[in-house]
Write a protein that holds these residues in place. Structure first.
Motif, short mmCIF file in Angstrom:
data_model
loop_
_atom_site.label_atom_id
_atom_site.label_comp_id
_atom_site.label_asym_id
_atom_site.label_seq_id
_atom_site.Cartn_x
_atom_site.Cartn_y
_atom_site.Cartn_z
N ALA A 67 0.84 -1.20 0.00
CA ALA A 67 0.00 0.00 0.00
C ALA A 67 0.87 1.25 0.00
O ALA A 67 0.74 2.12 0.88
CB ALA A 67 -0.93 -0.01 1.20
N CYS A 68 1.77 1.35 -0.98
CA CYS A 68 2.64 2.54 -1.06
C CYS A 68 1.76 3.78 -1.20
O CYS A 68 0.81 3.80 -1.99
CB CYS A 68 3.60 2.41 -2.23
SG CYS A 68 4.66 0.95 -2.08
N SER A 69 2.12 4.82 -0.47
CA SER A 69 1.22 5.98 -0.36
C SER A 69 1.19 6.82 -1.64
O SER A 69 0.32 7.65 -1.80
CB SER A 69 1.62 6.85 0.83
OG SER A 69 2.94 7.30 0.65
N PHE A 70 2.15 6.60 -2.56
CA PHE A 70 2.23 7.41 -3.78
C PHE A 70 1.67 6.68 -5.00
O PHE A 70 1.66 7.23 -6.09
CB PHE A 70 3.70 7.76 -4.06
CG PHE A 70 4.60 6.55 -4.15
CD1 PHE A 70 4.75 5.87 -5.33
CD2 PHE A 70 5.26 6.08 -3.02
CE1 PHE A 70 5.55 4.74 -5.40
CE2 PHE A 70 6.06 4.95 -3.08
CZ PHE A 70 6.21 4.27 -4.27
N CYS A 71 1.19 5.44 -4.82
CA CYS A 71 0.95 4.58 -5.98
C CYS A 71 -0.53 4.27 -6.23
O CYS A 71 -1.24 3.83 -5.32
CB CYS A 71 1.72 3.27 -5.79
SG CYS A 71 1.49 2.12 -7.16
N LEU A 72 -0.93 4.46 -7.46
CA LEU A 72 -2.32 4.16 -7.86
C LEU A 72 -2.67 2.70 -7.59
O LEU A 72 -3.79 2.37 -7.24
CB LEU A 72 -2.48 4.46 -9.36
CG LEU A 72 -3.83 4.11 -9.99
CD1 LEU A 72 -4.93 5.02 -9.43
CD2 LEU A 72 -3.77 4.24 -11.50
N MET A 109 5.81 -5.66 -12.46
CA MET A 109 4.54 -6.03 -11.83
C MET A 109 4.46 -5.42 -10.44
O MET A 109 5.48 -5.04 -9.85
CB MET A 109 4.44 -7.56 -11.72
CG MET A 109 5.47 -8.18 -10.82
SD MET A 109 5.25 -9.98 -10.74
CE MET A 109 6.13 -10.35 -9.23
N GLY A 110 3.25 -5.33 -9.91
CA GLY A 110 3.10 -5.04 -8.49
C GLY A 110 3.51 -6.30 -7.73
O GLY A 110 3.80 -7.34 -8.34
N GLU A 111 3.53 -6.24 -6.41
CA GLU A 111 3.83 -7.47 -5.66
C GLU A 111 2.56 -8.32 -5.64
O GLU A 111 1.82 -8.36 -4.65
CB GLU A 111 4.36 -7.15 -4.26
CG GLU A 111 5.78 -6.59 -4.31
CD GLU A 111 6.51 -6.63 -2.97
OE1 GLU A 111 5.96 -7.16 -1.99
OE2 GLU A 111 7.64 -6.11 -2.92
S1 SF4 Z 1 2.85 -1.56 -7.32
FE1 SF4 Z 1 4.86 -1.11 -6.42
S2 SF4 Z 1 4.79 1.04 -5.87
FE2 SF4 Z 1 2.66 0.34 -6.20
S3 SF4 Z 1 1.89 -0.27 -4.17
FE3 SF4 Z 1 2.74 -2.07 -5.14
S4 SF4 Z 1 4.90 -2.18 -4.42
FE4 SF4 Z 1 4.13 -0.11 -4.03
#
Ligand code: SF4
Length: 354
Positions: A67-72, A109-111
């Motif tokens: 849940a990165c605070s900057f990421c859609l 990819m996302g995690e």
């Molecule tokens: S995709 Fe990457 S940047 Fe975005 S929430 Fe997941 S780990 Fe964070």
């Protein structure tokens, strides 16, 4: 020391102290800013000539457990479009990008929990192997954080590059940007990848609450770790995320690109189309970047990261559109063999060396 004197020292590739790097990060006038960018271009020309590299971007899963605070694409954001492309789709898109003329396929990819399962991880290895060996394309893999054993498997499957961005090297700010994630584990990804003979990319974000001091630390860390590619990207606010910035910026993205070029002359520095689209290409190259990233085929249904739709379905994120813009700047695309030679020359030779 005057700004011009520090710049002259940097152009001669003399080592700068912290106060001198700080000075370069803060040009006091438009003239000093112009001189900074001109020096960065001069250093790039000396290191790389007028030949630019170009990467295709395949964001093949937008599911993420973080849940990165900057990421859609943070977990639970209802505004994010979620998809997981099939191996066949990924391979078809990579083949199309290869035929269009990119130098590398960036598999991001996302995690995604699926790819952390036994079945999912094996399918990821198959995709990397197919793009590297069947399509004969260099591969960058951006899977988030993994155990070292899995990084080694990705390397053995053929991945050339491992991309994993801290976004900041201020550990307190990191906690806000990447809640619940381990700063050291993320930093170790780069060390482990190098020990597995992979090239590495580090990244820093601008406009997320950092100050000049934080950027100085990031520059020092990128130099120390020896990541062969370093990207800086401006934060773009997204729907449904807690970070509502952009926060006040002590230093902007273009200045940071120029300073990175001056203090790490031989590293690759991306000019991402993800932040301002094709119109943002020239300023980034004028600041000293030398890799055009985030080429996404129109109609592929694939998203970008910072700006998930920008320019994608207008063909402006294409190799041809970039080639045209480069021509207008007296620049051109390198050949695929020039790129392959660069990565062969810079691949870590054995554990611990870069
Ligand atoms: S995709 Fe990457 S940047 Fe975005 S929430 Fe997941 S780990 Fe964070």
């Amino acid at each position: 020391m005057k700004f011009e004197d520090v710049l002259a020292k940097a152009e001669m590739e003399e080592k700068l102290d912290v106060s001198e790097v700080f000075k370069l990060l803060h040009p006091a006038s438009d003239d000093e800013r112009r001189l900074l960018f001109s020096a960065a271009r001069h250093v790039r020309e000396r290191e790389f000539g007028s030949r630019m590299f170009i990467y295709g971007f395949v964001y093949f899963s937008t599911f993420c457990q973080n849940a990165c605070s900057f990421c859609l694409y943070r977990h639970g954001n209802p505004h994010a479009t979620r998809y997981r492309k099939s191996p066949q789709d990924v391979s078809d898109t990579a083949a199309r990008l290869r035929d269009d003329g990119v130098h590398l396929i960036d598999l991001t990819m996302g995690e995604d929990p699926f790819y952390r399962s036994y079945e999912g991880f094996n399918s990821l290895l198959d995709v990397v192997n197919e793009v590297r060996n069947d399509l004969d394309m260099p591969v960058m893999i951006s899977p988030g954080t993994l155990p070292k054993s899995e990084i080694r498997m990705l390397s053995r499957a053929g991945a050339d590059w491992y991309a994993c961005y801290q976004e900041t090297h201020n550990t307190e700010l990191f906690k806000q940007l990447r809640p619940g994630q381990d700063y050291q584990v993320r930093l170790y990804q780069k060390k482990w990848a190098r020990e597995c003979r992979m090239l590495c990319e580090e990244g820093v974000m601008i406009g997320v609450g950092e100050d000049s001091q934080d950027l100085l630390v990031s520059l020092a860390e990128m130099s120390r770790i020896g990541t062969q590619q370093n990207r800086v990207m401006s934060f773009v606010p997204q729907a449904g995320i807690p970070l509502d910035g952009p926060a006040h910026r002590d230093v902007d993205e273009l200045t940071m690109i120029a300073v990175m070029r001056l203090i790490m002359p031989d590293r690759l520095i991306p000019a991402s189309l993800d932040v301002e689209g094709l119109d943002g290409l020239k300023p980034r190259l004028d600041a000293g970047a030398n890799v055009v990233t985030s080429i996404i085929p129109s109609g592929s249904g694939l998203a970008g990261v910072a700006q998930h739709e920008l320019d994608i379905d207008s063909d402006k994120r294409s190799v041809d559109a970039v080639r045209q813009r480069l021509g207008g700047m007296g620049l051109s695309l390198a050949s695929r063999s020039e790129y392959q030679n660069w990565i062969d020359d810079h691949r870590p030779s054995c554990a611990g060396e870069s």
